[in-house]
Structures are given as C-alpha cells and as structure tokens.
Design an enzyme around this catalytic site. Structure first.
Site, PDB file in Angstrom:
ATOM      1  CE  LYS A  74     -25.814 -14.290  24.573  1.00 25.71           C
ATOM      2  NZ  LYS A  74     -25.721 -14.214  23.102  1.00 25.71           N
ATOM      3  CB  SER A 149     -21.855 -13.797  22.294  1.00 22.40           C
ATOM      4  OG  SER A 149     -23.220 -13.780  21.907  1.00 22.40           O
ATOM      5  CB  SER A 173     -24.209 -15.403  19.387  1.00 24.96           C
ATOM      6  OG  SER A 173     -23.138 -14.509  19.287  1.00 24.96           O
TER       7      SER A 173
HETATM    8  N1  GLN Z   1     -19.568 -13.484  16.673  1.00 21.70           N
HETATM    9  C1  GLN Z   1     -20.383 -12.463  16.101  1.00 21.70           C
HETATM   10  C2  GLN Z   1     -19.947 -11.113  16.635  1.00 21.70           C
HETATM   11  O1  GLN Z   1     -18.959 -11.072  17.270  1.00 21.70           O
HETATM   12  C3  GLN Z   1     -21.818 -12.722  16.364  1.00 21.70           C
HETATM   13  C4  GLN Z   1     -22.261 -12.310  17.706  1.00 21.70           C
HETATM   14  C5  GLN Z   1     -23.699 -12.627  17.941  1.00 21.70           C
HETATM   15  O2  GLN Z   1     -24.311 -13.373  17.186  1.00 21.70           O
HETATM   16  N2  GLN Z   1     -24.248 -12.034  18.978  1.00 21.70           N
HETATM   17  O3  GLN Z   1     -20.567 -10.125  16.407  1.00 21.70           O
END
Ligand code: GLN
Length: 464
Positions: A74, A149, A173
């Site tokens: 990532k 994400s 994410s």
């Molecule tokens: N979807 C969650 C957010 O928008 C988690 C994001 C993540 O785990 N980096 O914060």
C-alpha cells in the site's frame, strides 16, 4: 495464476517453476488489468533482478523463509526507490529515504516487492473513491468500488497480481476491501507489527496487516512481519501467542441477529451458514450480546479525526509536502487547500473541532471514556468465548458514487471499527457470494495476541 505461495514454493524448490517466470506473470497481469487502477507504481526492474537472485538461491539451497514471495505494498508504507504518495497530491512524487520495518523484514526473508498500490487519500475512506490518482475498480464489476482504504492491495491479491499484499487499518481498511473483493484480510493486534515507516493517520488505531488468497500464505508472511521493533515504541515486546485450545471445544461467540439490522439478507444468510460450518468442526456457538454498539462509529470518528488533525499538521508546505506560493504569503493555507482532497480536509476540520478547548471534554474526552468501555466489554467477552464471529460488512460491494454523503459512507464501517478501538486482532474470511456473484466476508475477532488462533480457526474450517 491464482496459485498460492505455499504451492508455488514447492515448484520453485523442485525447479518446475522459476521465480522469474512467476514474477513475469504477475507483472503481465498488472499491465493486463491496468484499467482497475490498482497500482500507483510498479518496480519492474528491481523485482526482476530479485527474482533471478531467488532462483539462484533455490538452486544452491540457500532459500530464505519467504524466498520468491511476491508482494504488493500500500502506498502509505515507505519504501526507498519508488514514490510514497498516500494517493495524495500533497505527496505526489515524494521519495522516502528509508524502508519501513515491514519492507526490511520482507526483503531480508527473500520476498520480492512488485509495486505500490492505490488507496483512499491518506487512508481516509471506505471505497477508494478519495484517491487523488483515480478510483480503483472492483475486479468483477467496473461500476462498483473494491472497498477501501486499501482497495488497490485487495484488488492486487484478488486479481492474481501478487501472492500477498500489505495494507493498513485504522478502522477496517483491510477487512472491508478484503470482504468486497473475496480475499482473506488480517488486522493484527495493535503492536504486533511495527508501524515504523507507515505514514500515520490515527496512531493509536493504525496497524499494518495483510491480504492473501490462502490462510497458509498469511500465516507464513505474518510470522516474518510480527515481532518487536526497537524503531516503534508501541510494538509488542514479547507477545504471548494464543492458539486453539486442544483440551476442549472451541467456544465461538455469535453476534445475535437482533444486532445485525442493516445487513442485507444475503449477508445474514451467509452468516448463518458460516456459524453452521464452525459448528461442523466441533465448535460450540453461543449468542453474545455486544454492549455499546451504538457508540462504535461516533467513538471511532472522533478519535480518528482528532489524531489525524494532529498527524497531518506536518504537511504544511514548508517542512513537508506540496508547496504553493500564495499572493498573500500564507503558504500553509494555500498548500493545504491545494494538496488535500475534500475528505482529508473534512477530517482535519472535524478533528480540530473536537480537540478545541471549548469542546474537548464533550467530544474527545467522552470518546476516550467510550473507548475504555468498548475495550472492557471485549475483554469480558473473551473470558467467555475464544473467538467472536460477525459479518465484516453489512452489504456487498456498492456502486461507485452510491454513497455520496459522508455519513452513509462512515456507517458502512459498523462491523470493523470496534476492533481498532480495542486494539484486538480481526480477520476477514471470504465466504460465498450474493445473487450477483459479489463476494461476502465473514469476520473473526479475538483477544489481544490471538492473531495466530484466528488464522488457525479460519484454516481449520477447510475452504482454503
Ligand atoms: N473507512 C474508515 C475511515 O474512513 C477506515 C479507514 C482505515 O481503516 N484506514 O476512516
């Protein structure tokens, strides 16, 4: 193409497949499926050179624990030689000067990194629509999101562009895109894997983890990644590893159906089949009511935005990141307005608000109290059961543009954020599909340091 590392490794060792050919086939797949936009940069030359070295090591019997494992990373994890952008204009073209600990550990063990994957900007999002470098598309339907994400890392594994990939989790994410794309996805116990070199979003919730198509691949990779790192003071010094009990049946806690409102019928049906599959292995399954669920999402978004507003303050156009010269001389405002997208700006503003002196106790203070209650509730539950089972997401992959208001997007993280709040490990398991053929994900959560047990339970059910 979709074979596992564990089976490829046997072929590498016997010489029926070369690492060079395997890397070439993955690089070919990355190009062939470029329209999915899963990668932000590809490391063709270094990956090819490393593959040749791996082949030589297999011939001479000097292979290391992950020799020839092909990994995608990532783009919020620092790696020398390629940009680390966090999918943001703020860091466009930025080249880090050092490797994250996870990169060092992978390379030292013989793994080969093929490139950096697309993501929501600064890991803020659940759909990969907030990337400054274009959305990532779902492999089975280009009009749907892959989740986020870590969407690029999920697609890279689901589409056979690597053996395993690294993602990061602050509130789901890894597990949520793993559920949408049909892969395994592990969010380790907080501190089991070093965060050194991970660009911080919300440091008390952030954790690096893994995507894989096979549980065995996840187990071998995790065993190399996990462990104390002197460069990360929050990494666990000596975790006590929890395994499946051998003297009694595994006790599975099930989230009662009354707490699953908001889930699509296909998800509930898959959940019931999943519990049946666990029972068929000899496990006992009992309903466990989870208290404080209504506080999960608000607690997460207050803590995550508060920490983000502080962590992202360093991107000011002076010390770090994009610099935009402003006529009025306010370089910082001009740089941050141009460098950050709408979701990142929203989170910074919200985080600054909840930390402001007049509201600190009402929001941040309360969220910290709620965090304690959520963690205590989990600790209590894991005295009664070994693992907790629940769906990973209320729905399967949604359409691009479908969740246009931020709150409906945030609510889709309902089943994932509590594990980050409590610091416990959680694993997504691909489990069937809905009527349209879209993957459904089931989740196992466990007590601190039970990461190994979660993977054993997932592998033991036998659909790997
Ligand atoms: N979807 C969650 C957010 O928008 C988690 C994001 C993540 O785990 N980096 O914060």
């Amino acid at each position: 193409m979709n074979s596992s590392y564990t089976s490829d490794r046997d072929s590498f060792a016997t010489g029926t497949l070369s690492v060079e050919d395997r890397v070439a086939s993955y690089l070919h797949r990355i190009t062939e499926r470029a329209s999915l936009n899963a990668f932000l940069s590809v490391d063709t030359d270094r990956a090819t050179t490393a593959a040749k070295e791996s082949d030589e090591r297999f011939v001479s019997g000097l292979q290391r624990p992950l020799e020839g494992l092909v990994v995608a990373v990532k783009d919020n994890i620092s790696m020398k030689g390629l940009p680390t952008t966090c999918a943001s204009r703020m860091l466009e073209g930025f080249q880090p000067l050092y490797d994250a600990t996870v990169i060092e550990r992978l390379r030292d063990a013989g793994a080969i990194i093929v490139g950096k994957t697309n993501m929501d900007e600064f890991a803020m999002g659940s759909s990969n629509e907030t990337s400054a470098f274009g959305i990532v598309r779902h492999p089975l339907d280009p009009n749907r999101v892959p989740g986020g994400s870590s969407g690029g890392s999920a697609v890279a594994v689901a589409e056979g562009m690597c053996h395993v990939s690294l993602g990061s989790e602050t509130g789901g994410s890894i597990r949520q895109p793993a559920a949408f794309c049909g892969t395994y996805g592990l969010k380790p116990t907080y501190g089991r894997v070093s965060r050194y070199g991970l660009v911080a979003f919300a440091s008390s919730l952030d954790q690096i983890g893994l995507f894989s198509r096979s549980i065995k691949d996840m187990q071998v990779t995790f065993s190399v990644l996990a462990g104390h790192d002197p460069m990360d003071s929050t990494s666990s010094p000596a975790p006590s590893i929890v395994h499946i009990p051998t003297d009694r049946a595994l006790r599975v806690g099930a989230m009662p159906l009354s707490q699953l409102e908001g889930c699509e019928p296909a998800v509930i049906e898959a959940y019931q089949r999943y519990l049946d599959a666990l029972r068929a292995t000899g496990a006992t399954v009992t309903d466990v009511f989870l208290p404080h669920t209504e506080t999960w999402i608000p607690t997460y978004f207050i803590l995550a935005t508060a920490e983000a507003s502080s962590n992202l303050a360093r991107f000011d156009g002076v010390r770090y990141g994009l610099r935009v010269d402003a006529e009025d001389g306010d370089i910082t405002t001009a740089s941050r307005s141009a460098g950050f997208g709408a979701e990142v700006q929203r989170r910074i503003m919200l985080g600054t608000y909840v930390l402001s002196s007049g509201y600190y106790e009402a929001y941040y203070g309360k969220a910290q109290q709620a965090r304690r209650l959520i963690s205590d509730a989990y600790a209590n539950i894991f005295h009664q059961v070994d693992v907790l089972a629940m769906p990973t997401t209320p729905t399967t992959a949604f359409a691009i543009g479908e969740k246009s208001d931020p709150v409906s997007m945030w609510l889709s993280d309902y089943f994932t954020v509590s594990a980050n709040i409590a610091g416990i490990p959680a694993l997504n398991i691909p489990f069937g599909t809905d009527a349209q053929g879209l993957p459904i994900g089931m989740q196992l959560q466990g007590a601190m340091n039970s990461d190994e047990m979660l993977m054993e339970v997932a592998g033991g059910v036998g659909w790997d």
